[in-house]
Design a protein around this motif. Structure first.
Motif, PDB file in Angstrom:
ATOM      1  N   PRO A 187      55.644  41.772  46.235  1.00  0.00           N
ATOM      2  CA  PRO A 187      55.961  40.551  45.478  1.00  0.00           C
ATOM      3  C   PRO A 187      55.227  40.469  44.144  1.00  0.00           C
ATOM      4  CG  PRO A 187      55.332  40.036  47.745  1.00  0.00           C
ATOM      5  CD  PRO A 187      55.058  41.485  47.536  1.00  0.00           C
ATOM      6  N   TYR A 188      55.960  40.060  43.119  1.00  0.00           N
ATOM      7  CA  TYR A 188      55.348  39.867  41.802  1.00  0.00           C
ATOM      8  C   TYR A 188      54.410  38.670  41.810  1.00  0.00           C
ATOM      9  CZ  TYR A 188      58.397  43.385  39.835  1.00  0.00           C
ATOM     10  OH  TYR A 188      59.027  44.566  39.564  1.00  0.00           O
ATOM     11  N   SER A 189      54.586  37.775  42.784  1.00  0.00           N
ATOM     12  CA  SER A 189      53.692  36.619  42.877  1.00  0.00           C
ATOM     13  C   SER A 189      52.253  37.067  43.097  1.00  0.00           C
ATOM     14  CB  SER A 189      54.139  35.687  44.003  1.00  0.00           C
ATOM     15  OG  SER A 189      54.142  36.370  45.244  1.00  0.00           O
ATOM     16  N   HIS A 190      52.068  38.242  43.718  1.00  0.00           N
ATOM     17  CA  HIS A 190      50.710  38.765  43.898  1.00  0.00           C
ATOM     18  C   HIS A 190      50.056  38.997  42.539  1.00  0.00           C
ATOM     19  CE1 HIS A 190      51.503  40.528  48.180  1.00  0.00           C
ATOM     20  NE2 HIS A 190      51.649  39.228  48.129  1.00  0.00           N
ATOM     21  N   LEU A 191      50.814  39.539  41.593  1.00  0.00           N
ATOM     22  CA  LEU A 191      50.258  39.787  40.261  1.00  0.00           C
ATOM     23  C   LEU A 191      49.901  38.481  39.563  1.00  0.00           C
ATOM     24  CD1 LEU A 191      52.523  42.690  38.961  1.00  0.00           C
ATOM     25  CD2 LEU A 191      50.207  42.824  39.897  1.00  0.00           C
ATOM     26  N   GLY A 192      50.727  37.462  39.757  1.00  0.00           N
ATOM     27  CA  GLY A 192      50.419  36.155  39.181  1.00  0.00           C
ATOM     28  C   GLY A 192      49.133  35.592  39.747  1.00  0.00           C
ATOM     29  N   ALA A 193      48.974  35.728  41.060  1.00  0.00           N
ATOM     30  CA  ALA A 193      47.754  35.244  41.708  1.00  0.00           C
ATOM     31  C   ALA A 193      46.541  36.023  41.213  1.00  0.00           C
ATOM     32  CB  ALA A 193      47.890  35.364  43.224  1.00  0.00           C
ATOM     33  N   LEU A 194      46.710  37.329  41.038  1.00  0.00           N
ATOM     34  CA  LEU A 194      45.594  38.149  40.555  1.00  0.00           C
ATOM     35  C   LEU A 194      45.241  37.800  39.114  1.00  0.00           C
ATOM     36  CD1 LEU A 194      46.576  41.546  42.175  1.00  0.00           C
ATOM     37  CD2 LEU A 194      44.695  40.032  42.840  1.00  0.00           C
ATOM     38  N   GLY A 195      46.239  37.485  38.308  1.00  0.00           N
ATOM     39  CA  GLY A 195      45.976  37.062  36.934  1.00  0.00           C
ATOM     40  C   GLY A 195      45.136  35.800  36.895  1.00  0.00           C
ATOM     41  N   LEU A 196      45.430  34.881  37.790  1.00  0.00           N
ATOM     42  CA  LEU A 196      44.627  33.662  37.902  1.00  0.00           C
ATOM     43  C   LEU A 196      43.232  33.996  38.420  1.00  0.00           C
ATOM     44  CD1 LEU A 196      44.445  30.542  37.906  1.00  0.00           C
ATOM     45  CD2 LEU A 196      45.280  30.630  40.254  1.00  0.00           C
TER      46      LEU A 196
END
Length: 87
Positions: free
Chosen positions: A41-50
């Motif tokens: 999931p790309y949402s993982h990358l969003g969470a990691l960016g945060l």
């Protein structure tokens, strides 16, 4: 507020954990490309960016412990999803 040795150590551990999750995401993406399966999931990358913003706040002792606990819970969830996908 000055960073203490303990806050610097906590920040370093958090950086290492975030980096490990990011590495696993990259490996899983590469495996998916080779196998022709769904990408992680790309949402993982969003969470990691945060998450990338938190180590500096932890080091500066400028983070609410409840917010930090929420981040740690999010990282745990991503790690569990990655472990399930790797099986």
């Amino acid at each position: 507020m000055r960073a203490t040795a303990a806050s610097r150590a906590r920040a370093d551990r958090l950086r290492e954990r975030i980096a490990a999750v990011r590495r696993e995401h990259s490996v899983a993406t590469a495996r998916a490309q080779v196998a022709g399966t769904d990408h992680p999931p790309y949402s993982h990358l969003g969470a990691l960016g945060l998450a990338d913003h938190f180590p500096a706040m932890v080091q500066a002792q400028d983070v609410n412990r409840h917010v930090l606990a929420s981040l740690e819970g999010l990282l745990l969830l991503i790690e569990q999803e990655q472990a399930r996908a790797a099986r």
